[in-house]
Motif scaffolding. Structure first.
Motif, PDB file in Angstrom:
ATOM      1  N   GLY A 144       0.822  -1.207   0.000  1.00 43.40           N
ATOM      2  CA  GLY A 144       0.000   0.000   0.000  1.00 43.40           C
ATOM      3  C   GLY A 144       0.857   1.259   0.000  1.00 43.40           C
ATOM      4  O   GLY A 144       0.549   2.247  -0.682  1.00 43.40           O
ATOM      5  N   ARG A 145       1.925   1.232   0.767  1.00 46.35           N
ATOM      6  CA  ARG A 145       2.823   2.387   0.857  1.00 46.35           C
ATOM      7  C   ARG A 145       3.461   2.699  -0.492  1.00 46.35           C
ATOM      8  O   ARG A 145       3.553   3.863  -0.903  1.00 46.35           O
ATOM      9  CB  ARG A 145       3.890   2.095   1.913  1.00 46.35           C
ATOM     10  CG  ARG A 145       4.641   3.275   2.439  1.00 46.35           C
ATOM     11  CD  ARG A 145       5.383   2.906   3.723  1.00 46.35           C
ATOM     12  NE  ARG A 145       6.279   1.781   3.554  1.00 46.35           N
ATOM     13  CZ  ARG A 145       7.533   1.871   3.114  1.00 46.35           C
ATOM     14  NH1 ARG A 145       8.041   3.052   2.787  1.00 46.35           N
ATOM     15  NH2 ARG A 145       8.287   0.792   3.004  1.00 46.35           N
ATOM     16  N   PHE A 146       3.903   1.641  -1.197  1.00 50.55           N
ATOM     17  CA  PHE A 146       4.515   1.840  -2.517  1.00 50.55           C
ATOM     18  C   PHE A 146       3.496   2.398  -3.505  1.00 50.55           C
ATOM     19  O   PHE A 146       3.805   3.292  -4.308  1.00 50.55           O
ATOM     20  CB  PHE A 146       5.080   0.519  -3.056  1.00 50.55           C
ATOM     21  CG  PHE A 146       6.186  -0.070  -2.212  1.00 50.55           C
ATOM     22  CD1 PHE A 146       6.933   0.736  -1.363  1.00 50.55           C
ATOM     23  CD2 PHE A 146       6.474  -1.430  -2.264  1.00 50.55           C
ATOM     24  CE1 PHE A 146       7.955   0.198  -0.588  1.00 50.55           C
ATOM     25  CE2 PHE A 146       7.489  -1.972  -1.490  1.00 50.55           C
ATOM     26  CZ  PHE A 146       8.225  -1.160  -0.645  1.00 50.55           C
ATOM     27  N   LEU A 147       2.262   1.856  -3.456  1.00 55.24           N
ATOM     28  CA  LEU A 147       1.209   2.329  -4.354  1.00 55.24           C
ATOM     29  C   LEU A 147       0.829   3.776  -4.033  1.00 55.24           C
ATOM     30  O   LEU A 147       0.542   4.568  -4.937  1.00 55.24           O
ATOM     31  CB  LEU A 147      -0.012   1.415  -4.249  1.00 55.24           C
ATOM     32  CG  LEU A 147       0.174   0.005  -4.829  1.00 55.24           C
ATOM     33  CD1 LEU A 147      -0.916  -0.925  -4.329  1.00 55.24           C
ATOM     34  CD2 LEU A 147       0.182   0.052  -6.356  1.00 55.24           C
TER      35      LEU A 147
ATOM     36  N   VAL B 144      -6.027   1.656  -4.934  1.00 56.62           N
ATOM     37  CA  VAL B 144      -5.440   0.326  -4.723  1.00 56.62           C
ATOM     38  C   VAL B 144      -4.643   0.307  -3.422  1.00 56.62           C
ATOM     39  O   VAL B 144      -4.607  -0.705  -2.709  1.00 56.62           O
ATOM     40  CB  VAL B 144      -4.531  -0.070  -5.906  1.00 56.62           C
ATOM     41  CG1 VAL B 144      -4.154  -1.544  -5.812  1.00 56.62           C
ATOM     42  CG2 VAL B 144      -5.203   0.210  -7.227  1.00 56.62           C
ATOM     43  N   ALA B 145      -4.016   1.436  -3.097  1.00 51.88           N
ATOM     44  CA  ALA B 145      -3.278   1.519  -1.834  1.00 51.88           C
ATOM     45  C   ALA B 145      -4.224   1.328  -0.657  1.00 51.88           C
ATOM     46  O   ALA B 145      -3.918   0.600   0.295  1.00 51.88           O
ATOM     47  CB  ALA B 145      -2.577   2.870  -1.732  1.00 51.88           C
ATOM     48  N   ILE B 146      -5.396   1.952  -0.726  1.00 49.18           N
ATOM     49  CA  ILE B 146      -6.400   1.818   0.350  1.00 49.18           C
ATOM     50  C   ILE B 146      -6.803   0.360   0.518  1.00 49.18           C
ATOM     51  O   ILE B 146      -6.926  -0.140   1.645  1.00 49.18           O
ATOM     52  CB  ILE B 146      -7.631   2.711   0.042  1.00 49.18           C
ATOM     53  CG1 ILE B 146      -7.277   4.178   0.277  1.00 49.18           C
ATOM     54  CG2 ILE B 146      -8.827   2.310   0.900  1.00 49.18           C
ATOM     55  CD1 ILE B 146      -8.326   5.153  -0.213  1.00 49.18           C
ATOM     56  N   GLU B 147      -6.992  -0.358  -0.597  1.00 48.37           N
ATOM     57  CA  GLU B 147      -7.362  -1.782  -0.515  1.00 48.37           C
ATOM     58  C   GLU B 147      -6.311  -2.579   0.251  1.00 48.37           C
ATOM     59  O   GLU B 147      -6.638  -3.449   1.067  1.00 48.37           O
ATOM     60  CB  GLU B 147      -7.519  -2.355  -1.928  1.00 48.37           C
ATOM     61  CG  GLU B 147      -8.741  -1.846  -2.676  1.00 48.37           C
ATOM     62  CD  GLU B 147      -8.797  -2.391  -4.091  1.00 48.37           C
ATOM     63  OE1 GLU B 147      -8.001  -3.306  -4.404  1.00 48.37           O
ATOM     64  OE2 GLU B 147      -9.627  -1.907  -4.880  1.00 48.37           O
ATOM     65  N   ASN B 148      -5.045  -2.290  -0.015  1.00 50.07           N
ATOM     66  CA  ASN B 148      -3.976  -3.036   0.652  1.00 50.07           C
ATOM     67  C   ASN B 148      -3.831  -2.645   2.120  1.00 50.07           C
ATOM     68  O   ASN B 148      -3.538  -3.498   2.969  1.00 50.07           O
ATOM     69  CB  ASN B 148      -2.660  -2.823  -0.099  1.00 50.07           C
ATOM     70  CG  ASN B 148      -2.559  -3.696  -1.330  1.00 50.07           C
ATOM     71  OD1 ASN B 148      -2.190  -4.855  -1.264  1.00 50.07           O
ATOM     72  ND2 ASN B 148      -2.941  -3.123  -2.471  1.00 50.07           N
ATOM     73  N   PHE B 149      -4.020  -1.369   2.440  1.00 50.00           N
ATOM     74  CA  PHE B 149      -3.968  -0.962   3.851  1.00 50.00           C
ATOM     75  C   PHE B 149      -5.086  -1.646   4.637  1.00 50.00           C
ATOM     76  O   PHE B 149      -4.870  -2.129   5.755  1.00 50.00           O
ATOM     77  CB  PHE B 149      -4.100   0.558   3.971  1.00 50.00           C
ATOM     78  CG  PHE B 149      -2.880   1.316   3.497  1.00 50.00           C
ATOM     79  CD1 PHE B 149      -1.606   0.880   3.831  1.00 50.00           C
ATOM     80  CD2 PHE B 149      -3.008   2.456   2.717  1.00 50.00           C
ATOM     81  CE1 PHE B 149      -0.472   1.564   3.398  1.00 50.00           C
ATOM     82  CE2 PHE B 149      -1.887   3.152   2.279  1.00 50.00           C
ATOM     83  CZ  PHE B 149      -0.622   2.701   2.620  1.00 50.00           C
ATOM     84  N   LYS B 150      -6.272  -1.716   4.039  1.00 50.94           N
ATOM     85  CA  LYS B 150      -7.393  -2.385   4.719  1.00 50.94           C
ATOM     86  C   LYS B 150      -7.147  -3.884   4.835  1.00 50.94           C
ATOM     87  O   LYS B 150      -7.535  -4.518   5.821  1.00 50.94           O
ATOM     88  CB  LYS B 150      -8.697  -2.112   3.961  1.00 50.94           C
ATOM     89  CG  LYS B 150      -9.186  -0.674   4.122  1.00 50.94           C
ATOM     90  CD  LYS B 150     -10.536  -0.455   3.453  1.00 50.94           C
ATOM     91  CE  LYS B 150     -11.052   0.944   3.733  1.00 50.94           C
ATOM     92  NZ  LYS B 150     -12.349   1.212   3.081  1.00 50.94           N
ATOM     93  N   LEU B 151      -6.478  -4.466   3.826  1.00 47.26           N
ATOM     94  CA  LEU B 151      -6.131  -5.890   3.885  1.00 47.26           C
ATOM     95  C   LEU B 151      -5.174  -6.156   5.042  1.00 47.26           C
ATOM     96  O   LEU B 151      -5.298  -7.174   5.747  1.00 47.26           O
ATOM     97  CB  LEU B 151      -5.495  -6.324   2.561  1.00 47.26           C
ATOM     98  CG  LEU B 151      -4.999  -7.773   2.487  1.00 47.26           C
ATOM     99  CD1 LEU B 151      -6.152  -8.755   2.696  1.00 47.26           C
ATOM    100  CD2 LEU B 151      -4.303  -8.038   1.149  1.00 47.26           C
ATOM    101  N   ALA B 152      -4.233  -5.252   5.269  1.00 49.78           N
ATOM    102  CA  ALA B 152      -3.289  -5.401   6.393  1.00 49.78           C
ATOM    103  C   ALA B 152      -4.048  -5.459   7.715  1.00 49.78           C
ATOM    104  O   ALA B 152      -3.764  -6.299   8.577  1.00 49.78           O
ATOM    105  CB  ALA B 152      -2.290  -4.255   6.394  1.00 49.78           C
ATOM    106  N   LEU B 153      -5.039  -4.578   7.878  1.00 46.92           N
ATOM    107  CA  LEU B 153      -5.837  -4.570   9.114  1.00 46.92           C
ATOM    108  C   LEU B 153      -6.687  -5.828   9.231  1.00 46.92           C
ATOM    109  O   LEU B 153      -6.883  -6.359  10.325  1.00 46.92           O
ATOM    110  CB  LEU B 153      -6.735  -3.328   9.149  1.00 46.92           C
ATOM    111  CG  LEU B 153      -6.010  -1.978   9.214  1.00 46.92           C
ATOM    112  CD1 LEU B 153      -7.011  -0.833   9.124  1.00 46.92           C
ATOM    113  CD2 LEU B 153      -5.183  -1.865  10.483  1.00 46.92           C
ATOM    114  N   GLU B 154      -7.174  -6.330   8.077  1.00 48.68           N
ATOM    115  CA  GLU B 154      -7.984  -7.548   8.087  1.00 48.68           C
ATOM    116  C   GLU B 154      -7.138  -8.762   8.469  1.00 48.68           C
ATOM    117  O   GLU B 154      -7.568  -9.627   9.229  1.00 48.68           O
ATOM    118  CB  GLU B 154      -8.586  -7.739   6.697  1.00 48.68           C
ATOM    119  CG  GLU B 154      -9.475  -8.962   6.577  1.00 48.68           C
ATOM    120  CD  GLU B 154      -9.949  -9.166   5.139  1.00 48.68           C
ATOM    121  OE1 GLU B 154     -10.115 -10.333   4.740  1.00 48.68           O
ATOM    122  OE2 GLU B 154     -10.130  -8.161   4.423  1.00 48.68           O
ATOM    123  N   ILE B 155      -5.905  -8.839   7.959  1.00 50.62           N
ATOM    124  CA  ILE B 155      -5.016  -9.972   8.261  1.00 50.62           C
ATOM    125  C   ILE B 155      -4.698 -10.020   9.740  1.00 50.62           C
ATOM    126  O   ILE B 155      -4.724 -11.082  10.369  1.00 50.62           O
ATOM    127  CB  ILE B 155      -3.712  -9.864   7.436  1.00 50.62           C
ATOM    128  CG1 ILE B 155      -3.989 -10.132   5.959  1.00 50.62           C
ATOM    129  CG2 ILE B 155      -2.661 -10.857   7.946  1.00 50.62           C
ATOM    130  CD1 ILE B 155      -2.810  -9.822   5.045  1.00 50.62           C
TER     131      ILE B 155
END
Length: 775
Positions: free
Chosen positions: A556-559, A567-578
């Motif tokens: 997310g940070r790279f994006l 797309v960055a938001i999707e990955n940041f939210k995925l991190a919280l979900e994991i």
């Protein structure tokens, strides 16, 4: 002719009985006193230092209902399946009481060992198979026996210590006065301390069969109740495991993975003899007996198998004689003594069955701390043997020999305690026994000590022994990345992934290095590979999930940096979900990054929501970002509170001071802005952002002379930045230093020929210089 006077064979009879317990406690305390100066070593790290259940980052209920001893979900396929909530709870209580003070953790272990040594004395007397003075010798032998050192010195060895405590309490109280409810209660406590606690009830049943009248109703009722309790405890314990057996790697137990059944059988038949050898002759000891520390037995002509066969034959003959050729009179002393020896032999062998690999594979080939309980019976049997010899040869005085034996064992134990003081000394002590594991662990130790050359040497030595050690390759990658050898580090991480494709930390680290070297596609490939692996089959599941979340956060940070905010938001939210609410060191950064992305997309409401969540985690940067957001919203009344909180959390942070100065500048509080810039530069005179900020502020305040000094510093720190030269040229231009300004503009245009502002300013300077020259 006068008869020779017989010498009494009671060497310790001079010591009053009332002092025997004190003497045992003193010896145990003295030989293990140095353990109070020891660090957290080896298994203490995953079990305590990085275990969320111990560090209070997870609810108390997880100790009992969901997690194994190492803090991972016990129902997962990859779990170690070790369920020891009583031990984990004791660690957590100590952490909440005094934090991570290793001397106090070791102190509790030492108290347990002292108490167990005294219980050994009590049990030896209750068995009535040896005289009191030899009971004292047996308990002294246990107190100073070197084989007990791992259980006492390793903090995770508390599982073996407490299990032994509950078993000895149950046996001694049962011998005094049997009580089924008390025995079952202590059995439950023993099982909650370690799996081997399940043998408590079979030991009690063995005692009853040998010493009680089987024809009585009470006997049948007690035996029935014990077996019912044993069945219930076994079922409940297995249900916690989801009725699954643990699976161990080839490195942990290579013999269990050998494809040849004959080799597995011969080796596992030899291992009980190997463990007995460790008890009888504890000269060579090791923190780990995995990998190739014990060579496989591959032939019946192997001397080790022949030794095992001889031992099993003698043992079977001895048990046959003791059981089937014992006196018929149940009330005779010989009958009781015979049964006492049988019980002690059972006590010596029954606890070993669970960890022998003969019925189910376990996570080791051999281990010293599992022998702690067996050593109780062994020491009493040694006392019995000495007593028998003394009765047969009454003129013999064994005191010098017994004193020598206790002295040798005490000295060896003191040596072993010193080995367990630090990880460096512990791993160094095993270089001859298990060189592969010792070298690999020493590499880690020297890396933490920043002795990189020695660390690299040990990793390479480990890889010479075994080339597919993923952890060694990975640690070499960490080591070389710290010495700025980026390409070499990438190579090592890729070697680690060749040995273990689901190595999450290796995927993460190689991705970060690939991103730094502008290999973006490869970096995203490794991040995705890490994120997509569930890790259900891994022992370190919790660490794997945290690494996955870190991968999602970095993706997310790279994006975000490249402007792909959705797309960055999707990955940041995925991190919280994991991470799913578990402790995660990057949680506040993820929330802050979400706020920043939404702010860039113009969704101010969502941005504020995530910034507020980050602020609740005391994320300093979020206080600063929220303050700047409030400034843009003209809500300056909230700004001061946010800036003050950031200042409270990080009063000596240059970044915080620089951001506060910038916020004050945006609110037109120029004097306060200047004050914070100067404070930031007093902490770090080379902080570029502060230098640029104060230079801009002084320029706008028309203090051109001082502004020039700060722009010059920026240019000196960033000689390859075209903007630093362009800004320096602009202030020289304002200060009418046209020749110097022209040079600065020329340098800026060399670095960036497309800088139209610098080109335009250069033309202005050239016109001024032409006019001056014409005049």
């Amino acid at each position: 002719m006068k008869k020779a006077k017989k010498v009494s064979c009671s060497p310790l009879i001079l010591i009053p009985t009332c002092y025997h317990y004190l003497l045992v406690a003193l010896l145990a305390g003295i030989v293990y006193s140095n353990t109070l100066r020891a660090d957290f070593v080896y298994d203490d790290r995953p079990a305590i230092l990085s275990n969320d259940d111990v560090l209070g980052r997870s609810p108390w209920s997880s100790l009992v209902t969901t997690n194994d001893f190492w803090g991972n979900p016990i129902r997962l396929e990859g779990s170690h399946k070790s369920y020891r909530p009583l031990i984990t709870a004791s660690f957590r209580l100590q952490f909440e009481w005094h934090g991570l003070k290793s001397e106090l953790f070791h102190g509790v272990n030492l108290i347990c060992h002292i108490f167990n040594s005294m219980l050994v004395l009590k049990l030896a007397r209750q068995m009535k198979v040896i005289r009191e003075e030899f009971s004292l010798f047996s308990s002294l032998l246990f107190a100073c026996h070197p084989i007990t050192s791992e259980a006492v010195c390793s903090i995770v060895g508390r599982a073996d210590l407490l299990t032994t405590t509950f078993i000895l309490l149950a046996l001694t109280s049962h011998i005094t006065r049997s009580n089924t409810i008390r025995t079952i209660f202590l059995a439950v406590l023993a099982v909650l301390s370690k799996e081997t606690g399940i043998i408590l009830i079979p030991l009690v049943v063995t005692y009853d069969v040998l010493f009680k009248n089987p024809s009585t109703k009470q006997f049948r009722q007690d035996i029935t109740n014990h077996f019912i309790a044993l069945s219930i405890i076994c079922y409940l314990r297995l249900s916690i495991n989801n009725i699954q057996s643990p699976k161990f790697s080839k490195n942990d137990n290579p013999i269990a993975h050998d494809p040849n059944f004959f080799t597995r059988a011969l080796t596992f038949l030899y291992l009980p003899i190997f463990h007995l050898k460790l008890i009888v002759f504890p000269k060579t000891l090791s923190f780990d007996w995995s990998m190739d520390a014990i060579p496989k037995v591959e032939s019946i002509l192997d001397s080790r198998f022949i030794l095992a066969a001889i031992f099993y034959t003698i043992g079977a003959k001895m048990i046959w004689e003791l059981f089937f050729e014992r006196p018929q009179d149940r009330n005779s002393e010989d009958y009781k003594k015979n049964n006492s020896v049988l019980f002690l032999l059972g006590f010596l062998t029954i606890p070993h069955i669970l960890s022998s690999n003969l019925f189910t594979y376990v996570g080791f080939v051999a281990a010293e701390r599992i022998l702690y309980l067996n050593t109780v019976a062994y020491c009493i049997l040694v006392g019995y043997g000495v007593d028998v010899v003394c009765r047969r040869f009454p003129t013999t005085n064994p005191l010098p020999l017994l004193t020598l034996l206790l002295s040798i064992f005490s000295y060896r134990t003191i040596q072993r305690v010193d080995d367990w003081k630090t990880e460096e000394s512990l791993f160094s002590s095993a270089l001859e026994v298990n060189p592969t594991k010792a070298h690999m662990n020493l590499g880690f130790v020297f890396t933490t000590q920043k002795n990189f050359d020695l660390a690299k040497f040990h990793y390479q030595q480990a890889l010479r022994k075994r080339a597919n050690l993923a952890d060694a390759w990975y640690n070499l990658g960490i080591l070389t990345s710290k010495t700025n050898s980026t390409q070499e580090a990438i190579h090592y991480y890729q070697k680690a992934l060749q040995s273990r494709s689901n190595f999450a930390a290796a995927h993460l680290n190689v991705a970060l290095l690939l991103h730094d070297t502008n290999q973006l596609q490869k970096a995203f490939f490794h991040l995705d590979s890490c994120i997509q692996n569930s890790g259900d089959t891994l022992k370190s599941y919790r660490n794997h999930r945290k690494t996955q979340a870190t991968c999602a956060y970095n993706k997310g940070r790279f994006l975000q940096k490249s402007g792909h905010f959705h797309v960055a938001i999707e990955n940041f939210k995925l991190a919280l979900e994991i991470i799913d609410g578990a402790h995660f060191e990057h949680t506040s950064s993820v929330l802050s990054s979400l706020g920043t992305c939404y702010n860039e997309l113009g969704d101010v409401a969502s941005a504020e929501r995530y910034f507020q969540m980050a602020i609740s985690e005391n994320h300093v940067n979020s206080f600063l970002t929220m303050a700047h957001l409030k400034i843009r919203q003209n809500q300056s009344y909230e700004v001061e509170r946010l800036l003050q909180k950031a200042m409270t959390l990080a009063p000596e942070s240059v970044t915080v001071l620089q951001n506060i100065a910038l916020a004050e500048y945006h609110m037109h509080n120029y004097n306060r802005s200047l004050l914070f810039y100067r404070k930031a530069l007093s902490l770090n005179p080379s902080h570029v952002e502060s230098l640029q900020g104060i230079a801009n502020l002084l320029q706008e305040s028309q203090n051109y002379a001082e502004s020039e000094l700060f722009y010059r510093k920026v240019m000196e720190i960033l000689p390859d930045s075209y903007s630093s030269h362009a800004n320096y040229g602009a202030i020289l231009h304002l200060n009418q230093k046209y020749e110097q300004a022209l040079k600065a503009y020329d340098t800026a245009l060399l670095l960036n020929p497309n800088d139209d502002v610098a080109r335009e300013n250069r033309q202005k300077v050239m016109r001024i210089l032409r006019r001056k020259r014409n005049l």
